[in-house]
Design a protein around this motif. Structure first.
Motif, mmCIF file in Angstrom:
data_model
loop_
_atom_site.group_PDB
_atom_site.id
_atom_site.type_symbol
_atom_site.label_atom_id
_atom_site.label_comp_id
_atom_site.label_asym_id
_atom_site.label_seq_id
_atom_site.Cartn_x
_atom_site.Cartn_y
_atom_site.Cartn_z
ATOM 1 N N GLY A 1 0.815 -1.213 0.000
ATOM 2 C CA GLY A 1 0.000 0.000 0.000
ATOM 3 C C GLY A 1 0.845 1.257 0.000
ATOM 4 N N ARG A 2 2.054 1.177 -0.560
ATOM 5 C CA ARG A 2 2.989 2.318 -0.554
ATOM 6 C C ARG A 2 3.468 2.643 -1.970
ATOM 7 N NH1 ARG A 2 7.413 -0.047 3.385
ATOM 8 N NH2 ARG A 2 8.515 1.851 2.727
ATOM 9 N N LEU A 3 2.569 2.478 -2.929
ATOM 10 C CA LEU A 3 2.965 2.604 -4.320
ATOM 11 C C LEU A 3 3.417 4.016 -4.679
ATOM 12 C CD1 LEU A 3 3.261 0.725 -6.649
ATOM 13 C CD2 LEU A 3 0.903 1.152 -7.308
ATOM 14 N N ALA A 4 2.895 5.014 -3.995
ATOM 15 C CA ALA A 4 3.285 6.397 -4.292
ATOM 16 C C ALA A 4 4.788 6.611 -4.110
ATOM 17 C CB ALA A 4 2.507 7.363 -3.400
ATOM 18 N N GLU A 5 5.407 5.791 -3.272
ATOM 19 C CA GLU A 5 6.845 5.941 -3.021
ATOM 20 C C GLU A 5 7.703 5.589 -4.239
ATOM 21 O OE1 GLU A 5 8.005 3.736 0.440
ATOM 22 O OE2 GLU A 5 6.282 4.441 1.610
ATOM 23 N N THR A 6 7.108 4.945 -5.234
ATOM 24 C CA THR A 6 7.878 4.536 -6.412
ATOM 25 C C THR A 6 7.857 5.570 -7.530
ATOM 26 O OG1 THR A 6 6.008 3.400 -7.490
ATOM 27 C CG2 THR A 6 7.309 2.130 -5.899
ATOM 28 N N ILE A 7 7.115 6.654 -7.366
ATOM 29 C CA ILE A 7 6.932 7.611 -8.464
ATOM 30 C C ILE A 7 8.268 8.186 -8.944
ATOM 31 C CG2 ILE A 7 5.971 9.853 -9.103
ATOM 32 C CD1 ILE A 7 3.592 9.226 -7.264
ATOM 33 N N VAL A 8 9.097 8.604 -8.014
ATOM 34 C CA VAL A 8 10.362 9.250 -8.401
ATOM 35 C C VAL A 8 11.245 8.278 -9.172
ATOM 36 C CG1 VAL A 8 12.489 10.297 -7.546
ATOM 37 C CG2 VAL A 8 10.300 10.913 -6.510
#
Length: 414
Positions: free
Chosen positions: A141-148
């Motif tokens: 549930g931490r997919l936003a951390e992969t954006i960069v």
């Protein structure tokens, strides 16, 4: 010499047909290469066929054969001291851990694979690590951390638009909904012409299908459904490093969005069977949850009982896997679902024929909830809330929240 020429030809043919519709032919070539290698006592040739052979076996659902091939490759690569194939073995071990829901082990193995890969194939190692890191963070549930990281990879490897697909899904999870929608539109333009017809195509389409469902984008959902349908019985592999579970699960979500509930049921049933048989626990939990949401939307007493059972199964699976994000959604939803013995509100108190979900949205409108607050409370996306509001206005014959509130109060719906 004849055998050497045949080996060269088979290798070239296998590479040339890396596409979703050639899986059976690729598998046959891999098996022939393996037989030739054994006949010649050529362990290096056996290793050369490893990456795509394992991926093809997993796509066909032959998990035990894939695991045996990984073990065999590990032994040979260690004996021959072949760092390239030791890297591939580590990538596959990380993949298999992730499929089984062993998040911590999968992350550790992915890091080991990345370290090994940097020594022999730095670019490939970067892409494989980025893809596996994406899957791990999705489960957590931490997919936003992969954006960069995905933004950087997509810029470095523009010939791999699948990275843009992953990034687009991460953008949605990072509350950058407009950017995610824009990427979906661009990637789906001209019948998704941006996606090369190669070994990554099916995984890219499945990822975009997931995004279309989250965005409640029916236009692109219809396109993606037609693209994905021929592979409805397939376990989706995104090249070598990633498994995205049963294609049928995405087809179920797409047909649910397109208001074709009976088709959605059939697809979800297939998705449950494939993910359970192959032990792909993270996607089994997602399938159980998606199927439950469909049944709750139908709002029939028997469907509600089945939905509650599926939600409890999904809750147990998500707890086992450590899928914190999905677990939160499930637990929030369970607190809002009435018991199977609780009667549905009488028809005379729902003269507009609103669905159960539309009633929930209408009640939140009457209490002054914003669209974003409704989405958070109901554990659905903002576009989905907006779609429900549009349907409510149409059914009630109103044009504003104030008019909808007045109607609800007059009819005792609030």
């Amino acid at each position: 010499e004849d055998r050497a020429a045949l080996v060269h030809a088979l290798n070239a043919r296998h590479f040339a047909i890396l596409a979703p519709d050639t899986l059976e032919e690729r598998m046959a070539i891999s098996l022939e290469l393996a037989h030739l290698a054994q006949a010649r006592g050529d362990r290096e040739l056996l290793l050369q066929s490893l990456p795509w052979r394992v991926a093809d076996l997993l796509a066909l659902g032959h998990v035990q054969a894939a695991d045996e091939a990984i073990e065999q490759a590990d032994q040979m690569a260690s004996t021959l001291r072949q760092p390239l194939y030791l890297w591939y073995v580590s990538v596959f071990r990380a993949l298999r851990a992730q499929m089984q829901g062993l998040a911590a082990q999968g992350e550790e193995l992915a890091e080991v694979a990345h370290t090994l890969g940097q020594r022999v194939q730095p670019d490939g190692a970067a892409v494989y690590w980025g893809a596996q890191h994406f899957m791990i963070r999705w489960d957590q549930g931490r997919l936003a951390e992969t954006i960069v990281a995905l933004t950087d990879l997509a810029a470095r490897f523009p010939a791999m638009p699948v990275l843009r697909c992953l990034r687009a899904l991460a953008l949605w999870h990072g509350d950058r909904v407009d950017e995610a929608a824009s990427e979906l539109a661009q990637l789906c333009a001209d019948q998704a012409a941006a996606l090369p017809w190669d070994q990554l195509w099916l995984g890219a389409v499945a990822t975009l299908a997931e995004l279309a469902i989250l965005l409640a984008d029916q236009t692109h959902a219809a396109l993606l459904y037609e693209m994905l349908l021929p592979y409805g019985g397939r376990n989706v592999m995104m090249g070598v490093p990633n498994c995205l579970g049963a294609a049928a699960t995405y087809l179920g979500g797409l047909t649910a969005l397109l208001d074709r509930p009976e088709e959605a049921r059939q697809h979800f049933e297939v998705g449950l069977m494939i993910n359970a048989q192959l032990g792909i626990l993270p996607f089994l939990a997602r399938t159980q949850f998606g199927y439950a949401m469909l049944l709750l939307h139908n709002d029939q007493p028997a469907d509600r009982a089945q939905a509650l059972n599926l939600l409890r199964q999904a809750q147990a699976t998500a707890e086992q896997v450590g899928m914190a994000g999905l677990l939160g959604q499930i637990e929030s939803l369970l607190t809002q679902i009435p018991s199977t013995t609780t009667p549905v509100r009488a028809l005379e108190t729902n003269p507009a024929g609103l669905t159960q979900r539309e009633l929930e949205v209408l009640r939140l409108i009457t209490t002054g909830h914003s669209t974003k607050a409704m989405a958070a409370k109901l554990v659905i996306s903002v576009p989905t809330v907006e779609r429900h509001i549009t349907h409510i206005y149409e059914k009630l014959g109103v044009g504003s929240r104030a008019e909808a509130t007045a109607f609800a109060l007059r009819q005792g719906l609030a």
